[in-house]
Scaffold this motif. Structure first.
Motif: not given
Length: 671
Positions: A315-321, A362-367, A375-379, A383-388
């Motif tokens: 999927a396409q990915e993009v950074e945001t806050i 939330i714990e896995r991402l250590d937000l 952020v990724e939008k695939g299947g 959209p979901k957050i994939i990493k920080v």
């Protein structure tokens, strides 16, 4: 010119223009200039206007549309339009290949095809003429959109060729090219109209327009990719693709026949790079076992064929806050965290929120607060957050801690052992749970109550008219209160009450699904209804009896027991019974042709020359026999045809189960 000559001239023009359309849209090899084509088309239009008695309904002039369709008929698909299993990694494809080999051996081929990002369509042809076009819908039935589809120039209204059955279905994908999408969106912007997010949505919206003349103004295209017929003259999928192309259908030239999984992986790698150069969107590759006999042997799961799989491109990915985390409470009390993001453009849409699933995520991402996230939008639809991006984390940023109390009612949340989700246990007082339960009950897949929607349920709850599901059937006693509500006139009240009354005819399985028991979806509700027959038997069932039912596991069984252990739920069921809802299945009397196979069990495997497997199944059951799902000591006969899976054959031989042919079966019935 005589009428005879006029008729001949019109028929000749129709043939010539159809050939030009085929050359242009299917072969991509135009044999005439656009100007000359338009002049011939105008000539034919003039002749048809002057001589309407000779008008061919499938004339190229009819591609301009003009038919108004206010309501689309619902058509049941003869062959269900099933979805494909999806994967995003190569190991899943290798595992898929191993499963195929285990079932049918090593002698098989794959066909790889581009996965078009459009609207799935089923076309039915009879005697070479387009009879109807139906959308996917829910997979078992869809909307008939024939008038609109006839305006798509790459879809022929009449075809001919060798080996063509009298009637057949062909499946494909209606889509819009990127350049056309951008041009049409610019026009909408200039006209002050809302733009579409992507070509797929534009194509989908176009196909469901009421005026086919408007549809004709929008340049839709279509690739066809699968052939169905009761009398299929082809042995392989690849063979059928070449044949239907020669009949006049537009087939993608990018498909490839592959001998092994490595060829498949090479094809995927090639198109992962080349896809951006296409004039249309694709989001992956579809892989199918080539042989129809082997497809039939591999069979289907409840949702998808076992002989095909879809590989989705990354999927396409993009950074945001990350601006903040909020929490939503569902109808079952499940509390879902949601990331609220600084708006950003991703895959053609503006993204403001992303799912976080649960506390573990939330714990896995250590937000932390105000993190920069990828952020990724695939299947996923959401959209979901994939990493920080830790390099951009602010100094002294506070770690985000999952809440311990319900954001709606303040009740302390619980988290059951082995569960990832937190729940609010206050199901009788927590507003989102109360409203969500009633919204689920009236929904299309459950009771399908017309005249009352999700917003109406919310409004009625706020006014104190609804608190429990059973209150819906008491609304007829509150008509004065209904009349006092804003934007709720007499006609709306009549429609609502008629919809409520009509819902009493819904079958037991829909009522059971509508109750909203955790883990009891539509399919599970149907299995429970078929097994226990009525609500009283289901209420009395213990754990062992529940898990003995088809597809009912331990988690579902325990959830059902917990639900019926609550007196409030039993009281609610009794009220719904008193209101006249259906709590038992209507069993149809089965009239047997004979009892010659009574007490005998069968499995049907392979391909048969004179019968389909469904015909053999019906034959067995009509004579008192029973079909089993797998080979076991309980099996009496394995009815074997050609191309039977080697593992099934080996197991049957090992257990010394008699293997018979379809002719042996007929002999058993006739003796």
């Amino acid at each position: 010119m005589s009428l005879f000559d006029v008729k001949n001239q019109m028929e000749a023009l129709v043939r010539e223009l159809k050939q030009h359309n085929y050359n242009y849209y299917v072969l991509a090899m135009p044999s005439i200039s656009d100007y000359d084509f338009d002049q011939k088309l105008k000539q034919l239009e003039a002749l048809e206007k002057a001589n309407p008695q000779f008008l061919d309904p499938n004339s190229p002039t009819q591609k301009v549309g003009g038919e108004i369709t206010k309501n689309f008929r619902t058509i049941v698909h003869k062959w269900p339009m099933m979805s494909l299993g999806n994967t995003y990694n190569e190991q899943d494809l290798i595992d898929f290949d191993q499963r195929i080999r285990k079932a049918i051996g090593d002698d098989f081929e794959y066909v790889c095809e581009l996965k078009f990002d459009g609207l799935s369509m089923s076309l039915t042809y009879q005697n070479g003429k387009l009879l109807r076009a139906v959308t996917r819908g829910d997979g078992t039935k869809g909307d008939e959109v024939t008038a609109n589809v006839k305006t798509i120039r790459s879809i022929p209204t009449q075809v001919s060729g060798n080996q063509m059955p009298t009637e057949f279905d062909i499946r494909g994908e209606v889509f819009m090219h990127k350049a056309a999408f951008e041009r049409l969106n610019e026009e909408r912007l200039e006209n002050g109209e809302a733009t579409y997010a992507n070509p797929r949505n534009f194509a989908s919206g176009t196909v469901k327009m009421q005026d086919s003349a408007e549809v004709a103004k929008r340049p839709l295209d279509c690739f066809l990719y699968f052939f169905y017929s009761d009398k299929n003259p082809f042995k392989t999928h690849w063979e059928s693709l070449q044949a239907v192309k020669s009949w006049g259908f537009k087939i993608s030239d990018e498909s490839r026949l592959c001998n092994n999984i490595q060829n498949v992986l090479d094809f995927i790698a090639e198109w992962d790079q080349k896809r951006f150069k296409l004039s249309y969107d694709i989001d992956g590759i579809v892989i199918k076992v080539n042989s129809y006999a082997q497809q039939q042997e591999l069979g289907f799961t409840a949702k998808s064929p076992r002989w095909a799989i879809s590989y989705k491109f990354k999927a396409q990915e993009v950074e945001t806050i990350l601006e903040k985390v909020s929490y939503q409470v569902g109808r079952t009390g499940a509390v879902t965290p949601v990331a609220n993001l600084k708006p950003v453009l991703l895959a053609g849409t503006t993204v403001k929120r992303a799912t976080l699933h649960n506390a573990n995520e939330i714990e896995r991402l250590d937000l932390h607060e105000n993190d920069t996230v990828l952020v990724e939008k695939g299947g996923e639809i959401i959209p979901k957050i994939i990493k920080v991006n830790l390099a951009k984390r602010l100094p002294f940023a506070q770690k985000i801690a999952y809440i311990n109390r319900c954001p709606e009612c303040g009740t302390e949340l619980i988290r059951e052992e082995g569960e990832a989700v937190h729940y609010c246990p206050n199901d009788e007082e927590c507003p989102p749970q109360i409203v969500g339960r009633m919204q689920h009950f009236i929904s299309r897949k459950a009771m399908n109550i017309e005249g009352i929607g999700a917003e109406t349920v919310e409004a009625f709850f706020q006014k104190g008219l609804l608190r429990h599901i059973s209150d819906i059937y008491d609304l007829k006693n509150h008509q004065n209160q209904l009349k006092a509500l804003d934007r709720f006139g007499e006609k709306s009240i009549v429609n609502l009450l008629e919809g409520v009354e009509k819902s009493k005819n819904m079958p037991f399985e829909r009522v059971l699904f509508g109750l909203g028991i955790r883990y009891v979806g539509a399919t599970v509700a149907k299995k429970l209804a078929q097994h226990f027959k009525n609500i009283d038997r289901l209420l009395k069932a213990n754990f062992e009896e529940l898990i003995a039912a088809d597809e009912i596991g331990e988690r579902i069984a325990q959830s059902i027991l917990d639900y019926f252990a609550d007196d409030k739920h039993i009281q609610e069921i009794n009220k719904l019974k008193a209101a006249g809802l259906t709590f038992e299945i209507e069993e149809k009397e089965v009239v047997l042709a004979s009892e010659k196979l009574s007490g005998q069990t069968f499995i049907i495997s392979g391909v048969f020359e004179n019968f389909s497997r469904d015909e053999l199944k019906d034959m067995i059951e009509a004579n008192g026999g029973k079909i089993l799902s797998g080979i076991s000591a309980k099996l009496n006969y394995l009815v074997a045809g050609d191309n039977m899976g080697p593992s099934k054959l080996e197991k049957a031989n090992k257990m010394q189960i008699p293997i018979i042919s379809d002719q042996d079966l007929l002999a058993l019935i006739s003796n």
